[in-house]
Structure formats: C-alpha cells, structure tokens
Design an enzyme around this catalytic site. Structure first.
Site, PDB file in Angstrom:
ATOM      1  N   SER A 108       0.859  -1.182   0.000  1.00  0.00           N
ATOM      2  CA  SER A 108       0.000   0.000   0.000  1.00  0.00           C
ATOM      3  C   SER A 108       0.898   1.235   0.000  1.00  0.00           C
ATOM      4  CB  SER A 108      -0.943  -0.019   1.205  1.00  0.00           C
ATOM      5  OG  SER A 108      -1.834   1.063   1.166  1.00  0.00           O
ATOM      6  N   THR A 109       0.795   2.090   1.009  1.00  0.00           N
ATOM      7  CA  THR A 109       1.577   3.329   1.040  1.00  0.00           C
ATOM      8  C   THR A 109       3.074   3.033   0.980  1.00  0.00           C
ATOM      9  OG1 THR A 109      -0.140   4.228   2.488  1.00  0.00           O
ATOM     10  CG2 THR A 109       1.919   5.476   2.303  1.00  0.00           C
ATOM     11  N   HIS A 158      -2.390  -1.158  -3.444  1.00  0.00           N
ATOM     12  CA  HIS A 158      -3.470  -0.198  -3.237  1.00  0.00           C
ATOM     13  C   HIS A 158      -3.177   1.046  -4.065  1.00  0.00           C
ATOM     14  CE1 HIS A 158      -4.389  -1.977   1.025  1.00  0.00           C
ATOM     15  NE2 HIS A 158      -4.663  -2.814   0.051  1.00  0.00           N
ATOM     16  N   MET A 163      -0.398   1.257   5.065  1.00  0.00           N
ATOM     17  CA  MET A 163      -1.240   1.627   6.188  1.00  0.00           C
ATOM     18  C   MET A 163      -2.355   0.598   6.361  1.00  0.00           C
ATOM     19  SD  MET A 163      -3.141   5.288   6.723  1.00  0.00           S
ATOM     20  CE  MET A 163      -4.032   5.112   5.182  1.00  0.00           C
ATOM     21  N   ASP A 220      -4.492  -4.779   5.883  1.00  0.00           N
ATOM     22  CA  ASP A 220      -4.905  -5.618   4.764  1.00  0.00           C
ATOM     23  C   ASP A 220      -3.859  -6.693   4.497  1.00  0.00           C
ATOM     24  OD1 ASP A 220      -6.307  -6.576   2.576  1.00  0.00           O
ATOM     25  OD2 ASP A 220      -5.435  -5.109   1.191  1.00  0.00           O
TER      26      ASP A 220
END
Length: 348
Positions: free
Chosen positions: A170-171, A197, A287, A290
């Site tokens: 993600s991030t 993401h 973050m 998940d």
C-alpha cells in the site's frame, strides 16, 4: 504541529488546499508557492515538514523542483497533480525516482468524491511528514537493471519451480515493489502477482514505469488467464483478484473492503486455499492491516511468508500487523527480500 508547504500554479487551488489542511488540528500551512523558484526558496526559508507538489509549474517542471529540493534541502514530498491518462500517471511515478514519496490525483472541485480524495491526500501528507529523507547527491540517473535471459539466469533448471509468489503493498509500495523487481533477474522462473493499493487511473502508469525501469514482463492480470513463470501480474483496478487451484486468474466485483478493491486479503486467502505450501507471500509497507490475517493462513498452510521490516517501511502498518500476529516466517529489510526470493525459488 505538521508544517506543510503547498506548491501549485493555481492560486485558487492553493487557497482551497490551504483551507482543507487548516481544518486539521495537527497541520499548519506555512506557505503557498505558485512557481518552482518560490517553492525552492520557501523550502529553505520556512523548513516545512512536508510539501505537496504539482507537476506542472510555470517556470520549472516538477522533476526539476523535486530533484533540486532533494539535493539541497531534503523534505518529504507528496505529488498532487491531475491525471487524465496512463501517461500522466507514469509521469507521476517517474517523480518517485527523483525522491518524492507518494503521488495522488488532484481532486476536481466538482467531483462527487472531492472530500474523500482530499482526505487521502491529507492522510498521505501526515504519514509522509514522519519519513526521514536523505539528501540526493547529484542528478539522478535512470536505474540500471542487469537483464538476464531465462536460459542464462537459471541454467540447469530444466523444469520451472512450482511456487507462486504473491506480493501485497500500500503506502510506499511502488518504490518497494520496484526495488524487489530490480533485484530479480529477468526471466525469474515463478509467476509473481502484485496487489498494490492504488487510486483509480494509476495502475497502467505504474506498470509502464516498472517495465521501463526493470525490464520484466509485467502486465495487468486478465480474468481466466493462466499465471505463467517469468510474468509479473498486477491486480486491475476495481476488481478483487484471486488464484484458482488450476492457477487461473479469477477477477470479481465483490464489494470493496474498507473502501479498497482489489485487496491483498482476497489474493492471499485464495493462495492459502489453492496454492498452500507452494506459495511465497510478501507483505510490504502500507497503512492498515490488509493481508495480515491471510498471510498467517498462508504460513499455516505451509507456505513461506515474508514481512518488510519497520526500518525500511515507509508505513509499518500492514507488515507490522503481520509481525504482531506471527504471520511472517521472515522479517526482512527491503534490500534483502529480492535476494531471499531468488534463494528460495532457485536455491538448492
């Protein structure tokens, strides 16, 4: 208090962003720069904790300004620029090579999701403000990648390994995924599936950026196709991606989970059920949580699991949760994940 500098050539956008950031209790807008020269001067004079940067400026482009900041007065930079096509998105990812940390589409004022997009930008600025950045020396060159053919890289392997590698991020994920792919020889003899993401409209740009930088065979996964060695598959936007027992891509429009689709959880869960001990799963910076529970499922099914460590994660949320619940067989710094994948797949 987080000091933010807004850089955008539109005065109205600057004022709007200033209003949105000032609504947050932990932000203080220390300035708004409408051109590159002003941005460079204000970074030095105002010492912001984070900068939001537009790509298109009247005097310098975003590359020049971002690169100059990272060479002279390094500070976390979040790119916020309008994306109208995959080439626009690819331009944004190229900015990550100059030292920027994340890239977001600039929300349209009349968009139904304006406030949701702004919330993402503000959260990104909040997270990136905590990242320790280092001075970049000299002008950055395009990353070099040693391109090795399948026959050369894995001479002596008459049959492809049976393992499937799946990666969730993600991030901070684009940079991390790029670093891993850069460390893998081209023709790596196992299929790789990546869930990143991503805001809508960015996936194709990221794929093109990674192809240019790594030389790997990278594509957006299609429903029903068989995953093959030597190919890196990315989950398409707005579809969950799973892998069937006969190693086919299964895409679904099942509801988003916590606003996210595709999710790492959907991929990892299917891999735990259908690939089991032949799975190698990696959970990278991001973050939230998940994929953490499903990484544990993969470990319990006999698969090999890896989490990125705190020190090299931009955000230690997802991998941190995996570590906390004991889902990771290994917790590794980013630079060691690629070599570990090579060792696991091709080692004796």
């Amino acid at each position: 208090m987080i000091k933010v500098l807004i850089v955008d050539d539109s005065k109205s956008v600057c004022e709007l962003f200033k209003e949105m950031f000032n609504r947050e209790d932990d932000f203080e807008v220390v300035g708004c720069a409408e051109d590159g020269a002003s941005a460079l001067r204000m970074v030095k004079d105002l010492a912001p904790d984070v900068v939001t940067m537009d790509v298109n400026l009247p005097d310098f482009d975003g590359f020049t300004v971002t690169r100059s900041i990272m060479e002279e007065s390094p500070v976390p930079i979040v790119i916020v620029s309008a994306v109208y096509s995959s080439s626009d998105a690819e331009l944004g990812f190229r900015l990550l090579d100059t030292g920027a940390l994340s890239f977001h589409d600039k929300p349209a004022l009349n968009s139904d999701d304006f406030y949701g997009q702004m919330a993402e930008i503000i959260m990104s600025a909040r997270l990136m403000s905590e990242v320790r950045v280092v001075r970049r020396k000299g002008r950055l060159k395009k990353d070099n990648c040693i391109k090795i053919s399948e026959d050369t890289a894995f001479e002596g392997l008459h049959n492809y390994p049976k393992e499937v590698i799946c990666i969730g991020a993600s991030t901070g994920g684009p940079q991390a995924v790029k670093a891993i792919l850069m460390s893998l020889p081209v023709g790596f003899p196992a299929p790789i599936i990546v869930i990143q993401h991503m805001s809508s409209g960015f996936t194709a740009g990221m794929v093109n950026w990674l192809i240019d930088n790594t030389g790997h065979n990278i594509k957006i996964a299609e429903h029903g196709e068989i995953i093959r060695p030597g190919v890196v598959y990315f989950g398409p936007e707005e579809y969950h991606l799973e892998v069937s027992a006969d190693r086919k891509v299964v895409l679904s429009e099942s509801p988003a989970v916590n606003g996210i689709r595709p999710t790492v959880s959907a991929l990892f869960d299917s891999v735990a059920r259908n690939i089991g001990r032949l799975a190698v799963a990696v959970l990278l910076t991001g973050m939230g949580r998940d994929g953490a529970d499903e990484l544990l499922k993969i470990r319990r099914s006999g698969g090999h699991t890896i989490a990125q460590n705190r020190e090299t994660s931009i955000v230690f949320g997802m991998p941190g949760e995996a570590v906390r619940i004991g889902a990771a067989v290994q917790v590794l710094p980013l630079e060691k994940i690629g070599p570990e994948l090579v060792n696991h797949i091709c080692g004796s």
